[in-house]
Enzyme design. Structure first.
Site, PDB file in Angstrom:
ATOM      1  CE1 TYR A   1      -2.985  -3.054   0.256  1.00  0.00           C
ATOM      2  CE2 TYR A   1      -3.877  -2.151   2.285  1.00  0.00           C
ATOM      3  CZ  TYR A   1      -3.904  -3.101   1.287  1.00  0.00           C
ATOM      4  OH  TYR A   1      -4.851  -4.101   1.316  1.00  0.00           O
TER       5      TYR A   1
ATOM      6  CG  ASP B   1       0.428 -19.725   1.933  1.00  0.00           C
ATOM      7  OD1 ASP B   1       1.242 -19.367   2.803  1.00  0.00           O
ATOM      8  OD2 ASP B   1       0.769 -20.325   0.900  1.00  0.00           O
TER       9      ASP B   1
ATOM     10  CG  ASP C   1      -6.627  -4.437   4.448  1.00  0.00           C
ATOM     11  OD1 ASP C   1      -7.570  -4.414   5.258  1.00  0.00           O
ATOM     12  OD2 ASP C   1      -6.660  -3.857   3.353  1.00  0.00           O
TER      13      ASP C   1
ATOM     14  CG  ASP D   1     -11.637  -7.377   6.834  1.00  0.00           C
ATOM     15  OD1 ASP D   1     -11.198  -6.504   7.606  1.00  0.00           O
ATOM     16  OD2 ASP D   1     -12.447  -7.132   5.910  1.00  0.00           O
TER      17      ASP D   1
END
Ligand SMILES: NC(=O)c1ccc[n+]([C@@H]2O[C@H](COP(=O)([O-])OP(=O)(O)OC[C@H]3O[C@@H](n4cnc5c(N)ncnc54)[C@H](O)[C@@H]3O)[C@@H](O)[C@H]2O)c1
Length: 335
Positions: A125, A207, A231, A235
């Site tokens: 980002y 992963d 990020d 979630d």
């Protein structure tokens, strides 16, 4: 003593409803704050012609503490994410995202207590090197990891672990494939870990971490990771405790902090009095802890926990049938 001034950014969609609910809760708990309101997001674009007006930036800079509702960044060219802009502008390098199980929710687990510490200004980002070829056939973007940035965030994670009595920090990476960027992050994480022998240090490839979080989340205490992985993982963690309505986030810099919900502006339920304000109320609890007002934080946490556990006027996402205002009233009555 002068009153603490908080910059309040109601934001877009469900933002104003859940921010108003939170201000009522802070006031009822006797926090005695003064609030200065500022616009950002679509609402600011309509009123002032820009997504983050100068006045808003100036207020955040002046008061150093902001409570922010979710913002809608219009999809398409020419708009940089507002959240990314704010995090970079104020060097809010640490994103602290705790998730905690509440009894009485329809969550998959009832014993989760995980804090994700996400690097907030670098990684994928960073916004660097974004190009799209003229024929639209090739897109590029650059990921940036610096030794300084990695060391700062990993040290922040261990210091937070010590302060909060946490036992274990897991560094999450993809150093097997992203050898330069994730490789540097992991190398620095290992070095920093050496300085904290009192805390157990583990590492995990991202992963595998996703699978482990779903299969066996109890093994995690604190996670520290780069921007994009943080990020996504945070979630995922929110999903373990009943969804995005339960997930707060603090963006912390050297001398400025912005507290917010992890979720977005939820256009599908905006204006319908359906939003669960818990995420922003929990963000306000993080803000109170940051301001060393732990007793107020604890009172509010107790009230909201009781509402959720008892199912008294909870919102639809928590399995109830009530709206934002009823839920807020139930919290206010307990304060
Ligand atoms: N921090 C931020 O400001 C932030 C974060 C993420 C997305 N966004 C923006 O928000 C907009 C909408 O994004 P999205 O729809 O992908 O994600 P979202 O987080 O807004 O919504 C995802 C789902 O979760 C539900 N939800 C979210 N918050 C809830 C709450 N408090 N109570 C009950 N249900 C809730 C929504 O109804 C929706 O079904 C986009 O413009 C995006 O850019 C902003």
């Amino acid at each position: 003593m002068a009153k603490q001034i908080i910059t309040v950014i109601p934001g877009d969609g469900i933002g104003p409803d859940i921010i108003n609910a939170t201000i009522k809760v802070l006031d009822k708990a006797g926090c005695n704050f003064e609030y200065e309101y500022a616009d950002a997001g679509l609402v600011a674009l309509e009123k002032h012609g820009e997504l983050v007006p100068e006045e808003t930036l100036a207020l955040i800079k002046k008061n150093k503490i902001a409570l922010k509702g979710p913002l809608t960044t219009p999809v398409g060219e020419g708009f940089t994410s507002i959240n990314v802009t704010l995090r970079k502008q104020f060097q809010l390098y640490a994103n602290v995202r705790p998730v905690l199980s509440f009894k009485g929710t329809k969550a998959r687990y009832d014993n989760i207590d995980i804090i994700t510490i996400r690097e907030n200004t670098e990684g994928m980002y960073s916004g660097l090197g974004q190009t799209l070829s003229e024929d639209g056939m090739k897109a590029e973007a650059m990921s940036l990891v610096t030794r300084e940035g990695a060391e700062r965030i990993v040290t922040f994670a261990y210091e937070t672990a010590r302060k909060e009595g946490r036992k274990k920090v897991t560094a999450v990476h993809k150093a097997n494939i992203l050898k330069s960027t994730s490789g540097l992050f992991l190398k620095v994480a290992r070095e920093v870990a050496q300085r904290y022998p009192d805390i157990e240090s583990t590492e995990m490839i991202v992963d595998n971490c996703c699978m482990q979080l779903v299969m066996n989340p109890e093994q995690f205490d604190m996670i520290v990771t780069t921007n994009l992985f943080g990020d996504i993982l945070s979630d995922l963690c929110a999903g373990l405790v009943g969804g995005l309505g339960m997930a707060p986030g603090a963006n912390i810099g050297e001398d400025c902090a912005i507290f917010e919900a992890v979720h977005g502006s939820a256009p599908d339920i905006a204006g319908k009095n359906l939003a669960n304000p818990t995420s922003v109320i929990l963000a306000a609890i993080q803000m109170l802890e940051y301001l060393e007002m732990g007793d107020k934080a604890e009172n509010i946490r107790r009230a909201i926990t009781d509402v959720i556990e008892s199912g008294d006027r909870t919102t639809r996402d928590l399995g109830g049938s009530h709206g934002t205002t009823d839920f807020t009233d139930a919290v206010l009555e307990r304060l």
